[in-house]
Each structure stands twice: as structure tokens, then as C-alpha cells.
Scaffold this motif. Structure first.
Motif, PDB file in Angstrom:
ATOM      1  N   ASN A 189      -4.789 147.469   0.643  1.00 18.61           N
ATOM      2  CA  ASN A 189      -3.460 147.222   0.100  1.00 18.61           C
ATOM      3  C   ASN A 189      -3.073 148.361  -0.844  1.00 18.61           C
ATOM      4  N   ARG A 190      -1.865 148.284  -1.371  1.00 18.37           N
ATOM      5  CA  ARG A 190      -1.358 149.381  -2.195  1.00 18.37           C
ATOM      6  C   ARG A 190      -2.205 149.587  -3.451  1.00 18.37           C
ATOM      7  N   PHE A 191      -2.630 148.502  -4.068  1.00 13.90           N
ATOM      8  CA  PHE A 191      -3.450 148.601  -5.268  1.00 13.90           C
ATOM      9  C   PHE A 191      -4.786 149.277  -4.959  1.00 13.90           C
ATOM     10  N   GLU A 192      -5.423 148.878  -3.876  1.00 11.55           N
ATOM     11  CA  GLU A 192      -6.709 149.454  -3.498  1.00 11.55           C
ATOM     12  C   GLU A 192      -6.577 150.936  -3.165  1.00 11.55           C
ATOM     13  N   ARG A 193      -5.502 151.302  -2.480  1.00  6.40           N
ATOM     14  CA  ARG A 193      -5.276 152.721  -2.187  1.00  6.40           C
ATOM     15  C   ARG A 193      -5.090 153.511  -3.477  1.00  6.40           C
ATOM     16  N   ASN A 205      -7.020 157.631  -7.211  1.00  8.29           N
ATOM     17  CA  ASN A 205      -7.417 158.076  -8.546  1.00  8.29           C
ATOM     18  C   ASN A 205      -8.841 158.607  -8.547  1.00  8.29           C
ATOM     19  N   ILE A 206      -9.736 157.915  -7.845  1.00 10.35           N
ATOM     20  CA  ILE A 206     -11.123 158.356  -7.771  1.00 10.35           C
ATOM     21  C   ILE A 206     -11.217 159.699  -7.050  1.00 10.35           C
ATOM     22  N   TRP A 234     -12.868 159.212 -10.989  1.00  8.10           N
ATOM     23  CA  TRP A 234     -13.057 157.835 -11.454  1.00  8.10           C
ATOM     24  C   TRP A 234     -11.690 157.185 -11.658  1.00  8.10           C
ATOM     25  N   HIS A 235     -11.724 155.875 -11.801  1.00  9.36           N
ATOM     26  CA  HIS A 235     -10.520 155.081 -12.044  1.00  9.36           C
ATOM     27  C   HIS A 235     -10.837 154.115 -13.179  1.00  9.36           C
ATOM     28  N   ALA A 236      -9.829 153.746 -13.962  1.00  8.62           N
ATOM     29  CA  ALA A 236     -10.009 152.747 -15.020  1.00  8.62           C
ATOM     30  C   ALA A 236      -9.075 151.576 -14.776  1.00  8.62           C
ATOM     31  N   VAL A 262     -14.374 152.683 -12.629  1.00 11.75           N
ATOM     32  CA  VAL A 262     -14.761 152.549 -11.228  1.00 11.75           C
ATOM     33  C   VAL A 262     -15.029 153.952 -10.695  1.00 11.75           C
ATOM     34  N   GLY A 263     -16.222 154.209 -10.216  1.00 14.18           N
ATOM     35  CA  GLY A 263     -16.523 155.492  -9.581  1.00 14.18           C
ATOM     36  C   GLY A 263     -17.491 156.392 -10.309  1.00 14.18           C
TER      37      GLY A 263
END
Length: 241
Positions: free
Chosen positions: A14-18, A23-24, A29-31, A47-48
């Protein structure tokens, strides 16, 4: 060491997961920041970092989201400098002029509190450290003289029982989740809903975005972003969706 992670070419993102994966890909990484609701403090987690550096992800509680995001960014910089951290280690440089302490997060608390990180690692085990910051007198939540606020907003995720963590059971008990999207999926709503207006309009568009609004038309309100689980806590009837 081979670490299995989600990829941008995976199906059914989904859009959020993409957004997380982009970001990663761009930053390494993603926060994910979760606003405080009711008795639950705000928190943020990375995350990452484990996939990129082989070092634990980081979770922080109880401060402004922007402040905690900066703490994770500085932690990532330290990892880039090949500094290794583990349970019980004192860490400098995350908060200017203060030393923080890192504690290992007990495994059962990882999936409910770090939903996107668990998703990213295919729900396989990965290391996480919680960063504890001191109160104005230098005391930590486990110290007898720590002030009540600092203790209340920093749960002890190294503890093995829900009661000892200090977090509401609703956040940690593994209850069935009805939605295909993660509980910390970002959703659009308004101050009217956050102030108690009943949810009367729900939208889930083709890009995966959720919107929850009250009596006011969505195009006439200033959008606010909250997590899907926060909306569920405000109105459990949407679970029927």
C-alpha cells in the motif's frame, strides 16, 4: 549475515508501505512516530538500521515526535561511525549535554509496538534497544528519585510482564487485528474527530490511504495524521469495516 526484508518490488504494497521502503532506500532507514493518545505516551522507532548496519533498531518514548526523530537520526550517525551498542550501555550525543541509557526490548513487545519494523523483517526476530532519557536531575525511570512524569512516559520494555512495563495492556496484549494494513499505518482525520466528533465518513482509496471524518466535509477541514490503531481506540465500531 543474511537479513530478509521487504522490497519495493514486492506485490500488494500500500501507499504507506511504499513510503517506508522509499525512505529506507533513500536514507538507509525510516522512523515511524506514533502520537500519544489517552494514557499512552508518544513514541517513535526506527526501521532498517539492523539491515543496514547489523545493529539494533531504536525505540524512544515520551518526548515530542520531532525531538525523538532527531535522537534516532543521531543514533544512525553513530552507527555509521561503526560504534556498537547493546543492553545497559550509556550513550552520549543523542541528546545534547545528556547521557542516555540503552536497554534491550523484550521480544514479545516488539511486534505490537514496532509494527512496521516487524513487517519489514517478515515478522522474524530482530534486535531492538530502547533509549531512556534522564529527568532534569539525571535520574532514570528505574531510579527511586526519578520524577513521576519521566517515569510515566517511559515504559520499561526490558521487563517481562505487562504490569512492570507501565504501558496500558491494550497496547501490548496480542489481540486479533482486523485490518490488512498495519496498526501504525498513517491515516488522515481532523481536529473535530480528535476532539470527540463521531466518525461518519470513512474513505480507503486505491492508493491505500485511509480517511476518517465527522460531520464536517473532508474538503473543509485541516487534515491531521494519526495511526490506524489510534482511530480504532477512538471508535471501535470501525472494526466492522
Amino acid at each position: 549475515m543474511s537479513i530478509s526484508t521487504r522490497k519495493l518490488n514486492d506485490k500488494d504494497l500500500n501507499r504507506f508501505e511504499r513510503g517506508v521502503l522509499k525512505n529506507i532506500q533513500k536514507h538507509g532507514w525510516h522512523a515511524n512516530g506514533i502520537p500519544g493518545e489517552g494514557s499512552s505516551p508518544a513514541w517513535i522507532y526506527s526501521v532498517g538500521l539492523f539491515a543496514k548496519y547489523g545493529q539494533p533498531e531504536l525505540i524512544v518514548f515520551g518526548l515530542e515526535i520531532e525531538t525523538m526523530h532527531g535522537m534516532i537520526a543521531r543514533y544512525a550517525d553513530l552507527l555509521q561511525a561503526r560504534i556498537e551498542y547493546g543492553d545497559g550501555v550509556k550513550i552520549d550525543g543523542i541528546i545534547p549535554g545528556q547521557s542516555c541509557v540503552l536497554r534491550e526490548v523484550h521480544v514479545p513487545w516488539r511486534e505490537p509496538l514496532l509494527c512496521s519494523a516487524s513487517w519489514y523483517y517478515h515478522y522474524e526476530e530482530y534486535p531492538v534497544l530502547q533509549c531512556f532519557w534522564p529527568d532534569r536531575h539525571g535520574y532514570f525511570p528505574w531510579d527511586d528519585h526519578c520524577n513521576k512524569r519521566s517515569r510515566k512516559v517511559q515504559p520499561l520494555l526490558y521487563e517481562q510482564s505487562v504490569e512492570k512495563t507501565g504501558l496500558p495492556k491494550s497496547l501490548l496484549v496480542d489481540e486479533p487485528w482486523s485490518f490488512a494494513d498495519s496498526p501504525d499505518t498513517a491515516c488522515f482525520t481532523s481536529n473535530y474527530v480528535l476532539d470527540g466528533s463521531p466518525i461518519r465518513f470513512v474513505s480507503h482509496d486505491f492508493e491505500g490511504d485511509w480517511q476518517f471524518h465527522g460531520d464536517q466535509p473532508p474538503d473543509r477541514v485541516k487534515p491531521q495524521v494519526v495511526c490506524l490503531s489510534c482511530i480504532m481506540e477512538m471508535d471501535e465500531s470501525i472494526e466492522e469495516l
